[in-house]
Design an enzyme around this catalytic site. Structure first.
Site, short mmCIF file in Angstrom:
data_model
loop_
_atom_site.label_atom_id
_atom_site.label_comp_id
_atom_site.label_asym_id
_atom_site.label_seq_id
_atom_site.Cartn_x
_atom_site.Cartn_y
_atom_site.Cartn_z
N ALA A 117 77.91 87.01 -53.64
CA ALA A 117 76.52 87.18 -53.20
C ALA A 117 75.66 86.70 -54.37
CB ALA A 117 76.26 88.66 -52.88
N ALA A 119 72.79 84.34 -55.02
CA ALA A 119 71.40 83.94 -55.31
C ALA A 119 70.61 85.12 -55.89
CB ALA A 119 70.72 83.46 -54.04
N PRO A 120 69.68 84.86 -56.80
CA PRO A 120 69.24 83.54 -57.26
C PRO A 120 70.10 82.90 -58.35
CG PRO A 120 67.89 85.24 -58.26
CD PRO A 120 68.83 85.95 -57.32
N GLY A 121 71.17 83.58 -58.78
CA GLY A 121 72.11 82.89 -59.66
C GLY A 121 72.15 83.37 -61.10
N LYS A 123 73.79 85.78 -62.38
CA LYS A 123 75.15 86.08 -62.82
C LYS A 123 76.05 84.85 -62.69
CE LYS A 123 74.39 90.90 -61.68
NZ LYS A 123 73.14 90.65 -60.90
N GLU A 141 76.14 82.32 -50.72
CA GLU A 141 74.85 82.95 -50.43
C GLU A 141 74.55 82.75 -48.96
OE1 GLU A 141 72.51 85.00 -51.87
OE2 GLU A 141 71.53 84.78 -49.92
N ASP A 168 77.81 83.33 -44.84
CA ASP A 168 78.01 84.77 -44.94
C ASP A 168 79.40 84.99 -45.53
OD1 ASP A 168 78.71 87.43 -44.36
OD2 ASP A 168 77.32 87.48 -42.66
N ASP A 184 78.40 91.24 -56.38
CA ASP A 184 77.13 91.87 -56.77
C ASP A 184 76.41 92.11 -55.44
OD1 ASP A 184 75.13 92.71 -58.60
OD2 ASP A 184 74.09 90.80 -58.37
N CYS A 237 72.50 97.17 -57.74
CA CYS A 237 71.37 97.72 -58.50
C CYS A 237 70.90 98.99 -57.79
CB CYS A 237 70.25 96.70 -58.68
SG CYS A 237 69.58 96.03 -57.16
#
Ligand code: SAM
Length: 303
Positions: A117, A119-121, A123, A141, A168, A184, A237
């Site tokens: 997962a 975006a936005p990148g 990691k 993404e 997906d 993530d 998060c």
């Protein structure tokens, strides 16, 4: 202290952490968070970036656990975006907490790595930097517009050998097998709440249930795509156990998954919350850190 915090979120936090623990979290939500960035080793180094920041009048210090993680004193993200070193991709604006999952993933050159997962990148580009562009990275993404942002960041940061897949990740072909995986996961964002700032995040039972379904499906898929004997990182998060420990406890036993304890002691100064699974990491929100959860998981070799 709870002003502007959705009542449902407060309820969940108080049930999990008790009134005192939840109050500490609320104080973290209310804190003005410092701007932080990661030095991009693919394009620069801490000394060069440090000199450029000092020349621009930006005061900073490094986090105790990485000379690449810089905490700025009083400079806004917009001020950083105006600097040439930002335009050139020599730094990436990234929260301190968000730098932890790639560090714990310990990616190595030559490995085949999945960022599920992406975006936005933040990691993905960090994994590319940690391996000196030596790993083959597949970055998935689901949303097309976010995929474009991911491509832009990969380009600007000089990340190479990254294959972007606009799909997906639940649909990934199980013929793939990866040496390491970063999941993530999409989440409620309960770690990143900032009291007083407008947020589109919704906190109610239905949203948590919907997000939880996605997290579970992605984790199950990750365990199938991970080579037996290899390790992955699950991070969010969010600081809610429903999205973290409870999910791992439900899913891992049936998927040959086991927790690999992470050494929280290596991250000096990081504020931690109590966790339900020893060896996992839950970072408390405060003036430097976003709330974040990180677990390292190994797929056992079937006997
Ligand atoms: N790892 C990113 C970084 O460090 O910049 C942040 C990832 S964000 C927490 C989660 C991302 O997963 C979002 O961009 C979201 O669009 C994407 N996403 C959600 N569901 C997905 C799915 N089923 N497959 C692939 N991507 C998905």
């Amino acid at each position: 202290m709870w002003e502007g915090i959705p009542p449902f979120l407060r309820e969940q936090l108080e049930a999990q952490y008790g009134e005192e623990g939840a109050a500490r979290i609320a104080q973290g939500y209310a804190a003005q968070r410092a701007t932080t960035l990661r030095v991009n080793r693919l394009k620069s180094d801490p000394q060069t970036v440090g000199e450029a920041l000092r020349a621009a009048g930006v005061a900073f210090e490094a986090a105790p656990w990485s000379e690449d993680a810089l905490i700025l004193a009083g400079a806004s993200e917009d001020a950083v975006k105006a600097l040439p070193l930002y335009e050139r991709g020599e730094v990436y604006l990234q929260s301190l907490s968000s730098m932890i999952p790639p560090l714990l993933l310990e990616p190595q050159p030559g490995e085949n790595i999945l960022d599920m997962a992406a975006a936005p990148g933040g990691k993905t580009t960090q994994i590319a930097a940690l391996t000196g562009n030596g790993a083959m990275i597949t970055a998935c993404e689901r949303h097309a517009a976010r995929c474009e942002k991911l491509r832009f960041n990969l380009e600007r940061q000089g990340a190479q050998r990254v294959t972007v897949m606009n799909i997906d990740a639940r649909q990934l072909d199980e013929l793939f097998a990866f040496d390491r995986i970063l999941l993530d996961a999409p989440c409620s964002g309960s770690g990143t709440v900032q009291a007083g700032s407008a947020s589109r995040a919704r906190f109610d039972r239905e949203t948590l249930a919907r997000v939880g379904k996605m997290q579970e499906a992605l984790l199950r898929k990750a365990m199938k795509l991970l080579r037996p004997g290899h390790e992955m990182i699950y991070s969010t998060c969010s600081i809610l156990a429903q999205e973290n420990e409870n999910l791992l406890t439900r899913v891992l036993p049936g998927m040959q998954g086991e927790i690999v304890p992470v050494d929280a002691g290596r991250f000096t100064g990081m504020p931690l919350l109590p966790v339900k699974i020893p060896g996992t990491l839950c970072i408390a929100p405060d003036a430097l850190y976003e709330g974040f959860f990180v677990a390292k998981i190994r797929r056992r070799i079937r006997k």
